[in-house]
Design a protein around this motif. Sequence first.
Motif, PDB file in Angstrom:
ATOM      1  N   GLY A  73       0.817  -1.205   0.000  1.00  0.00           N
ATOM      2  CA  GLY A  73       0.000   0.000   0.000  1.00  0.00           C
ATOM      3  C   GLY A  73       0.851   1.255   0.000  1.00  0.00           C
ATOM      4  O   GLY A  73       2.052   1.209  -0.300  1.00  0.00           O
ATOM      5  N   ALA A  74       0.241   2.391   0.362  1.00  0.00           N
ATOM      6  CA  ALA A  74       0.951   3.672   0.365  1.00  0.00           C
ATOM      7  C   ALA A  74       0.286   4.635   1.340  1.00  0.00           C
ATOM      8  O   ALA A  74      -0.940   4.619   1.516  1.00  0.00           O
ATOM      9  N   VAL A  75       1.110   5.481   1.962  1.00  0.00           N
ATOM     10  CA  VAL A  75       0.637   6.571   2.817  1.00  0.00           C
ATOM     11  C   VAL A  75       1.360   7.842   2.413  1.00  0.00           C
ATOM     12  O   VAL A  75       2.355   7.808   1.689  1.00  0.00           O
ATOM     13  N   GLY A  76       0.861   8.967   2.891  1.00  0.00           N
ATOM     14  CA  GLY A  76       1.538  10.227   2.652  1.00  0.00           C
ATOM     15  C   GLY A  76       2.612  10.476   3.698  1.00  0.00           C
ATOM     16  O   GLY A  76       2.600   9.888   4.783  1.00  0.00           O
ATOM     17  N   ASN A  77       3.539  11.377   3.357  1.00  0.00           N
ATOM     18  CA  ASN A  77       4.587  11.779   4.303  1.00  0.00           C
ATOM     19  C   ASN A  77       4.017  12.887   5.192  1.00  0.00           C
ATOM     20  O   ASN A  77       4.371  14.057   5.081  1.00  0.00           O
ATOM     21  N   ASP A  78       3.095  12.500   6.084  1.00  0.00           N
ATOM     22  CA  ASP A  78       2.407  13.461   6.942  1.00  0.00           C
ATOM     23  C   ASP A  78       2.148  12.821   8.298  1.00  0.00           C
ATOM     24  O   ASP A  78       2.518  11.664   8.543  1.00  0.00           O
TER      25      ASP A  78
ATOM     26  N   ALA B  27       2.530   8.798   9.378  1.00  0.00           N
ATOM     27  CA  ALA B  27       3.461   8.319  10.403  1.00  0.00           C
ATOM     28  C   ALA B  27       2.730   7.541  11.489  1.00  0.00           C
ATOM     29  O   ALA B  27       3.187   6.477  11.934  1.00  0.00           O
ATOM     30  N   GLY B  28       1.578   8.061  11.907  1.00  0.00           N
ATOM     31  CA  GLY B  28       0.809   7.378  12.933  1.00  0.00           C
ATOM     32  C   GLY B  28       0.261   6.047  12.452  1.00  0.00           C
ATOM     33  O   GLY B  28       0.254   5.052  13.194  1.00  0.00           O
ATOM     34  N   LEU B  29      -0.173   6.004  11.205  1.00  0.00           N
ATOM     35  CA  LEU B  29      -0.699   4.760  10.646  1.00  0.00           C
ATOM     36  C   LEU B  29       0.376   3.683  10.580  1.00  0.00           C
ATOM     37  O   LEU B  29       0.137   2.521  10.927  1.00  0.00           O
ATOM     38  N   LEU B  30       1.569   4.061  10.153  1.00  0.00           N
ATOM     39  CA  LEU B  30       2.659   3.089  10.060  1.00  0.00           C
ATOM     40  C   LEU B  30       3.065   2.575  11.441  1.00  0.00           C
ATOM     41  O   LEU B  30       3.348   1.379  11.606  1.00  0.00           O
TER      42      LEU B  30
ATOM     43  N   THR C  23       5.958   5.471   1.355  1.00  0.00           N
ATOM     44  CA  THR C  23       5.657   6.766   1.955  1.00  0.00           C
ATOM     45  C   THR C  23       5.910   7.833   0.893  1.00  0.00           C
ATOM     46  O   THR C  23       7.049   8.000   0.436  1.00  0.00           O
ATOM     47  N   LEU C  24       4.858   8.540   0.481  1.00  0.00           N
ATOM     48  CA  LEU C  24       4.925   9.463  -0.652  1.00  0.00           C
ATOM     49  C   LEU C  24       5.057  10.905  -0.181  1.00  0.00           C
ATOM     50  O   LEU C  24       4.284  11.363   0.651  1.00  0.00           O
ATOM     51  N   ASP C  25       6.034  11.620  -0.738  1.00  0.00           N
ATOM     52  CA  ASP C  25       6.246  13.017  -0.381  1.00  0.00           C
ATOM     53  C   ASP C  25       5.239  13.951  -1.054  1.00  0.00           C
ATOM     54  O   ASP C  25       5.011  15.066  -0.580  1.00  0.00           O
TER      55      ASP C  25
END
Length: 298
Positions: free
Chosen positions: A59-64, A68-71, A86-88
């Motif tokens: 999957g993917a998350v944002g660099n926010d 960070a909390g989700l990871l 982790t996408l900037d």
Amino acid sequence: MVRIVVVGSINMDLVTVAPRFPGAGETLLGERFLTVPGGKGANQSVAAARLGAEVALVGAVGNDAFGAGLLRGLAHEGIDLAHVATLDDSGSGTASITVAEGDNRIIVVPAANARVTPARVEAARACIARADAVLVQMEIPRESVEATVRLGHRLDVPVILNPAPAQPLPREWLALASYLTPNQHELATVLDGDADDDFRALMERAPCPVVLTRGGEGAWYRVHGQAQHQPGFPVSVVDTTGAGDTFNGALAVYLHEGLEQAVRKACAAAALSVTRLGAQGGMPTSHELGAFLTARQA
């Protein structure tokens, strides 16, 4: 240990608890607000991990802050995050959830989840090849869902496709899924049919095996062409958010025991999940599930 790969979404759920749902244009005072980890991919990963599986998530998350909390939360559950980007240049996905009257209404903003591409699925090929089962849902791009189903089929790894949020799907690659796990509305939408049709007839029209969830009624599935019913487990409902994801995670974990046992345990796990607030908050451990089933047999 059962090995599960989940390809799917990761969201932060923004949950408002209210005495009832507001009408159009109405402002209503809520009772409680909280942020909790969610997303169908993350939820199904947590459900499977709590039931004792070795789980890897694609999957993917944002660099926010949300990302960070989700990871952190997923890592705490012991989930392999090697294939979570982790996408900037993107925010993390969110779901705005209102809980009232024993039900929920949800609006999802995909954000980084829209960047879970077929290339990211292919990059996880070796991980998928080692899996006992793969879970995928529709909160990522459809072409990535198709890539997952096709890859699992080529690698001879069972793929459970949870078609939510529902949309019409091509029969040509839908037929490659090992199991389709919709509710009645989702099944009708996938097949471009009518939700008022008899659900057994809808199940027969599907080009792949169907495990149909029906809320408190339990689930229906087919064995040797015959429709079988697994009754639901009566419980006091607090929050139905995440019940379907719990069902799917459990189904994947126990699939090696045979479909009948897997559906029974999935229904029990889903029943347990609705007795507590939050998509992931109510997901049971293997010990809790075992105790629940033992008590029902006494």
